[in-house]
Design an enzyme around this catalytic site. Sequence first.
Site, PDB file in Angstrom:
ATOM      1  N   ASP A 288     -23.316  54.939  10.133  1.00 29.89           N
ATOM      2  CA  ASP A 288     -23.434  53.629  10.285  1.00 29.89           C
ATOM      3  C   ASP A 288     -24.961  53.113  10.378  1.00 29.89           C
ATOM      4  OD1 ASP A 288     -20.417  53.566   9.980  1.00 29.89           O
ATOM      5  OD2 ASP A 288     -20.144  53.303  12.234  1.00 29.89           O
TER       6      ASP A 288
ATOM      7  N   HIS B  81     -13.545  52.170  17.657  1.00 34.11           N
ATOM      8  CA  HIS B  81     -14.866  52.114  16.829  1.00 34.11           C
ATOM      9  C   HIS B  81     -14.297  51.418  15.468  1.00 34.11           C
ATOM     10  CE1 HIS B  81     -18.472  53.934  14.724  1.00 34.11           C
ATOM     11  NE2 HIS B  81     -17.740  53.623  13.907  1.00 34.11           N
ATOM     12  N   GLU B  82     -13.510  51.914  14.870  1.00 38.75           N
ATOM     13  CA  GLU B  82     -13.049  50.996  13.553  1.00 38.75           C
ATOM     14  C   GLU B  82     -12.519  49.959  13.835  1.00 38.75           C
ATOM     15  OE1 GLU B  82     -13.478  52.696  10.772  1.00 38.75           O
ATOM     16  OE2 GLU B  82     -14.236  54.498  11.796  1.00 38.75           O
TER      17      GLU B  82
ATOM     18  N   PRO C 251      -8.474  69.371   0.483  1.00 36.12           N
ATOM     19  CA  PRO C 251      -7.447  70.525   0.289  1.00 36.12           C
ATOM     20  C   PRO C 251      -5.937  70.352   1.078  1.00 36.12           C
ATOM     21  CG  PRO C 251      -9.627  71.357   0.990  1.00 36.12           C
ATOM     22  CD  PRO C 251      -9.682  69.777   1.161  1.00 36.12           C
TER      23      PRO C 251
HETATM   24  P1  ADP Z   1      -3.711  71.074  -2.970  1.00 31.87           P
HETATM   25  O1  ADP Z   1      -3.622  71.398  -4.232  1.00 31.87           O
HETATM   26  O2  ADP Z   1      -3.817  69.526  -2.651  1.00 31.87           O
HETATM   27  O3  ADP Z   1      -4.670  71.884  -2.235  1.00 31.87           O
HETATM   28  P2  ADP Z   1      -0.915  72.245  -2.521  1.00 31.87           P
HETATM   29  O4  ADP Z   1      -0.185  71.407  -3.500  1.00 31.87           O
HETATM   30  O5  ADP Z   1      -1.242  73.499  -2.987  1.00 31.87           O
HETATM   31  O6  ADP Z   1      -2.391  71.526  -2.039  1.00 31.87           O
HETATM   32  O7  ADP Z   1      -0.331  72.442  -1.307  1.00 31.87           O
HETATM   33  C1  ADP Z   1       0.119  73.377  -0.638  1.00 31.87           C
HETATM   34  C2  ADP Z   1       1.460  73.633   0.043  1.00 31.87           C
HETATM   35  O8  ADP Z   1       1.524  72.553   1.077  1.00 31.87           O
HETATM   36  C3  ADP Z   1       2.682  73.093  -1.105  1.00 31.87           C
HETATM   37  O9  ADP Z   1       3.088  73.822  -1.592  1.00 31.87           O
HETATM   38  C4  ADP Z   1       3.291  72.366   0.061  1.00 31.87           C
HETATM   39  O10 ADP Z   1       4.382  73.269   0.411  1.00 31.87           O
HETATM   40  C5  ADP Z   1       2.623  71.727   1.172  1.00 31.87           C
HETATM   41  N1  ADP Z   1       2.289  70.379   1.092  1.00 31.87           N
HETATM   42  C6  ADP Z   1       1.261  69.991   0.768  1.00 31.87           C
HETATM   43  N2  ADP Z   1       1.119  68.455   0.637  1.00 31.87           N
HETATM   44  C7  ADP Z   1       2.501  68.122   0.854  1.00 31.87           C
HETATM   45  C8  ADP Z   1       3.239  66.921   0.586  1.00 31.87           C
HETATM   46  N3  ADP Z   1       2.771  65.859   0.516  1.00 31.87           N
HETATM   47  N4  ADP Z   1       4.561  67.219   0.831  1.00 31.87           N
HETATM   48  C9  ADP Z   1       5.130  68.197   0.838  1.00 31.87           C
HETATM   49  N5  ADP Z   1       4.555  69.320   0.820  1.00 31.87           N
HETATM   50  C10 ADP Z   1       3.237  69.214   1.153  1.00 31.87           C
HETATM   51 ZN    ZN Z   2     -18.407  53.439  11.923  1.00 37.26          ZN
END
Ligand code: ADP
Ligand code: ZN
Length: 621
Positions: A512, A435-436, A213
């Site tokens: 692992d 570790h990695e 998320p």
């Molecule tokens: P997801 O759909 O993956 O849960 P969102 O697109 O809803 O995430 O992201 C929520 C907010 O976080 C976006 O509106 C933006 O402001 C910010 N954000 C998230 N990822 C990025 C990114 N890669 N570049 C710039 N802003 C981002």
């Molecule tokens: Zn490992």
Amino acid sequence: MAVKKEDPKRSRARLIGNVLLLIGAGLLIINIFLPNLFAPPVARVPYSLFVHEIEEGHVARVYIGQDQITYQLKGVTPDILGDVISTTPIFDLNLPERLEKSGVEFAAAPVQKSGWFGTLLSWVIPPLIFVGIFQLFSRNGGGGGAPGGLQIGKSKAKVYVEGEATKTMFTDVAGVDEAKLELQEIVQFLKTPEKYTKIGARIPKGVLLVGPPGTGKTLLAKAVAGEAGVPFFSISGSEFVELFVGVGSSRVRDLFEQAKKQSPCIIFIDELDAIGKARSSGGMYGGNDEREQTLNQLLTEMDGFGVDGTTVIVLAATNRPETLDQALLRPGRFDRQVLVDRPDKSGRLEILKIHAAKVTLDKSVDLETIATRTSGFAGADLANLVNEAALLAARAGRETVLLEDFAEAVERVVAGLEKKSRVLNENEKRIVAYHEVGHALVGALNSSSGKVEKISIVPRGMAALGYTLQLPTEDRFLLSKEEIEAQIATLLGGRSAEEIIFGSITTGASNDLQRATDLADKMVTSYGMSKVLGPLAYQKQQNQFLGGMEMARNVSPATSEAIDKEIKSIVENAHAKALAILNANRDLLESISEKLLETEVIEGDFLTGLLSQVKPAEVNV
Ligand code: ADP
Ligand code: ZN
């Protein structure tokens, strides 16, 4: 929120609906109670008493009606009739005969003339009521998905046809360059579909955006629409699945209908797993019918469009692609997957730049320092961080945001994140890095499981704190005993590095160890690779009624003990081998790990160059 002004036409229609409803209800009441309203009250007696009174000769005259028999008793004086009494008729063929014998004057009541009005009403009123209700709600809830009212079956998709000024573009998304590159093609499909269809190429219908998320999946989908200049429909999978069976599928139908009218366009489905979970996961408790119907409708719609010349591309987001129903991933459906991972350090810097542009920064603020300190943050966390810092500055009455504000904001965001997901502290990061690299060094000597492509200590998902990506260089269907042993050694490389460098081990290696043990188990019990136990299969019984849960082996206690011993010795040998390799390459282990701590990700040619320096170790086991 602005108060919605009502369309006068709509309110008039609603008034008519209400009036119809009232009239209908009134007439219904009259119809039911009217006949009884004016009828004189009569005493009701059981049929047996009625018969008894006939036989006693007390009855003067009888009216036999459809559902009631009324009769009058003889009065005290013969020409004055007594009370009217009623009884409920029972099927009695002897009644006329009995009445005749007793000399009672009798007649069948005529078919109720007054009934026609009631009959008519009872036919007319119910439809009227329904029409009234329908009018009321359809005026209320319809009209392009106005909020409130009865909306069952109407898609709740939010449509954004973004204006030039508010358009989301690829420049608004950072740190996910590979995803952007792959989606660039989708933009081309949407912009000039003819170019592809003309030569007979099939335009992809579904793209799955996979990632945790807040990594910008929604943002990317919007940016695709923005770049292509097409409408953007957005709905969340959880909104499809409602209380009522059949609602989800009708929502899907409605959504695609709307979208096709606006072709070319994008449909974005967030939380696809809410509807797309594998159908068998309901198990023996029975599937979720509603979800299944919704899923089937989605599949039908995806199979259906495209043939009629419309260009609708469905982008869907999920955090757990492995839980999705396989039917969703077939060709012609979501056959493309785009990984939208948490950003590495340089990605975080880019994202910070985007969001920091909206606030006034003090000259002292170095975004790079902040990017370094925010390992594990997703894009949304970084956006949140900048906002928190700005709030802190505003609270302190400052005009610009200082580095201290960011430092404090990081702490706040981390505190919030630690509860939700993994954010590593400095010490943990160090351990994960070694570790990695341990996996990578041992893996570098083991070409059968593929080339080490990437080492990362950017936490990914819930389970892995870091990861080492080994990609196969060719398709392998057969593995030798030595190759499996090498794989087990690679799996143990992480833990072995921790032992060598820190002298202690952490809980991070448990996955692992599980996998290493499983492989060793297979060698002994399925592949017949153990000298002690010979080429026999000692697989565990699967119990299909307990969801494939493994049961005990069907072997004697002595054999069982021998199997356990053999598995243990395989794993221990591999462990010794991993330790030997890492000890022989200790300098490399340290230099690569320190580099990894700095950049968080090492990949490509640079990594290949580093790993080509790994020396094999002599092991005598
Ligand atoms: P997801 O759909 O993956 O849960 P969102 O697109 O809803 O995430 O992201 C929520 C907010 O976080 C976006 O509106 C933006 O402001 C910010 N954000 C998230 N990822 C990025 C990114 N890669 N570049 C710039 N802003 C981002
Ligand atoms: Zn490992």
